[in-house]
Write an enzyme that holds these catalytic residues in place. Structure first.
Site, short mmCIF file in Angstrom:
data_model
loop_
_atom_site.label_atom_id
_atom_site.label_comp_id
_atom_site.label_asym_id
_atom_site.label_seq_id
_atom_site.Cartn_x
_atom_site.Cartn_y
_atom_site.Cartn_z
N ARG A 48 0.90 -1.17 0.00
CA ARG A 48 0.00 0.00 0.00
C ARG A 48 0.92 1.19 0.00
NH1 ARG A 48 -2.37 3.77 -0.98
NH2 ARG A 48 -4.18 4.70 0.06
N HIS A 51 1.53 7.18 1.67
CA HIS A 51 0.34 8.03 1.66
C HIS A 51 0.12 8.62 3.04
CE1 HIS A 51 -1.12 4.14 3.15
NE2 HIS A 51 -2.13 4.79 3.71
N HIS A 53 -3.31 10.41 5.64
CA HIS A 53 -4.73 10.68 5.79
C HIS A 53 -4.91 12.05 6.44
CE1 HIS A 53 -5.19 6.48 4.83
NE2 HIS A 53 -4.47 6.14 5.88
N GLU A 58 -5.07 6.42 12.06
CA GLU A 58 -5.23 5.02 11.62
C GLU A 58 -4.77 4.07 12.73
OE1 GLU A 58 -3.82 4.02 7.66
OE2 GLU A 58 -2.75 2.29 8.49
N HIS A 97 2.93 7.23 5.64
CA HIS A 97 3.29 5.85 5.94
C HIS A 97 3.05 4.95 4.74
CE1 HIS A 97 -1.00 6.39 6.97
NE2 HIS A 97 -1.16 5.12 6.65
N GLU A 120 -11.30 7.91 0.67
CA GLU A 120 -10.13 8.08 -0.17
C GLU A 120 -9.98 9.53 -0.63
OE1 GLU A 120 -7.91 5.92 -0.27
OE2 GLU A 120 -9.12 4.34 0.64
#
Length: 345
Positions: A48, A51, A53, A58, A97, A120
């Protein structure tokens, strides 16, 4: 009446090289106003991508397999950790992360976000960032040629597949010392659980155990067949549930004569709003395992038996319309998890 159940693992997934994900925000699951969640699987080497948020922290729990994460702090320090089943991580809102599967099998983990409106739209990926930036700016920033920068302009990757960075690989991460915990990793399964003999167990991780996890706490409950996580409520947080195995029933009490009862199976998610009374009963023949996330770093619960036990007998007798003798038979201590009364009969 809203439904407090959503069949997460039956949702059409998003897929990419080495990864598969299913998510549910308040837009998919309207009852879940305070917390959102994702079920993600990574193949060995599947990543993944880098990116962050913008609107949620998270919190994650690894169900199976192994993965590696790297997170960057605003002060410039980066932390790389390896996670295995039963481990938990936490990344504060806005911290960049990545997550990569280590193999040899697929890694399955549950991500829980402290904002029901997580989506997203509020997740920012490095490849998307570079694609939307002029090539000459990327070249200047990264110290590469404009031609090299143009090759990075390929759109958002989201998932990417690379070599497996396990201990036999030169891509494995150097670590000087063996550690039980790190700033971003907490080994929940290494903790001795709270036990209710014949009923089940609970392992809980809070900010007191895991200092960086300031906005979220988590719990893993295992209920024996027929056992009941007794009627209770959480005065400080919403409760988001992922049913790992088994089957269960939950009723959510909403006051003023309103209550909703739902049946759950593995792969379903449930929700109990802050302050709403609820219970979880194992309705199957196997152990029911439930992962629970709270949008507060502190775990608080008020159990019905504990409330009853804390009141004078005459108060209970008057309030519940019972004789004093009947009221004296009510719980005088906390049950927490009540075993199946018919077990062994």
């Amino acid at each position: 009446m809203k439904s407090f159940k959503y069949r997460l693992e039956q949702k059409e997934p998003r897929t990419g090289p080495g990864g598969i994900t299913r998510g549910a925000s308040v837009h998919d699951f309207p009852a879940s106003i305070g917390i959102a969640g994702v079920s993600m699987r990574l193949a060995p080497g599947g990543m993944r991508e880098l990116h962050w948020h913008a609107n949620a922290a998270e919190w994650a729990y690894v169900i199976s397999g192994s993965c590696r994460t790297t997170v960057i702090h605003p002060d410039g320090h980066a932390y790389t950790d390896t996670f295995e089943p039963g481990d938990v991580w936490y990344f504060p809102r806005g911290y960049g992360h990545s997550i990569q599967g280590l193999g040899p099998d697929e890694c399955h983990f549950i991500l829980i976000f402290d904002n029901g409106d997580f989506s997203e739209d509020h997740t920012f990926s490095i490849t998307d960032f570079l694609t939307q930036t002029p090539d000459h700016i990327v070249a200047q920033n990264l110290g590469i040629t404009p031609e090299q920068a143009a090759k990075l302009n390929q759109g958002e990757a989201y998932f990417a597949k690379g070599p497996v960075p396990d201990d036999s690989s030169p891509s494995a991460t150097y670590r000087r010392n063996s550690e039980l915990t790190t700033p971003h990793r907490y080994p929940l399964h290494a903790k001795q659980p709270r036990r209710a003999p014949g009923g089940g167990t609970q392992r809980t991780v809070t900010v007191e155990d895991f200092p960086i996890s300031t906005t979220m706490a988590g719990s893993l409950i295992e209920l024996q067949p027929g056992a009941l996580r007794e009627l209770h409520w959480h005065p400080n947080a919403d409760e988001w549930q992922y049913y790992i195995s088994g089957s269960a029933e939950m009723t959510v009490f909403l006051a003023e004569g309103q209550a909703v009862t739902e049946q759950f199976e593995a792969g379903d998610i449930g929700y109990a709003p802050m302050g709403a009374g609820h219970y979880i009963k194992n309705t199957g023949d196997d152990v029911c395992r439930v992962l629970i996330g709270f949008n507060s770093g502190h775990y608080e619960a008020i159990d019905l038996s504990e409330w009853i036990a804390g009141n004078p007998v005459d108060v209970l007798s008057t309030n519940l319309g019972m004789s004093r003798e009947e009221a004296e038979q009510l719980p005088d201590d906390t049950l927490f998890i009540a075993p199946d009364q018919n077990k062994g009969k």
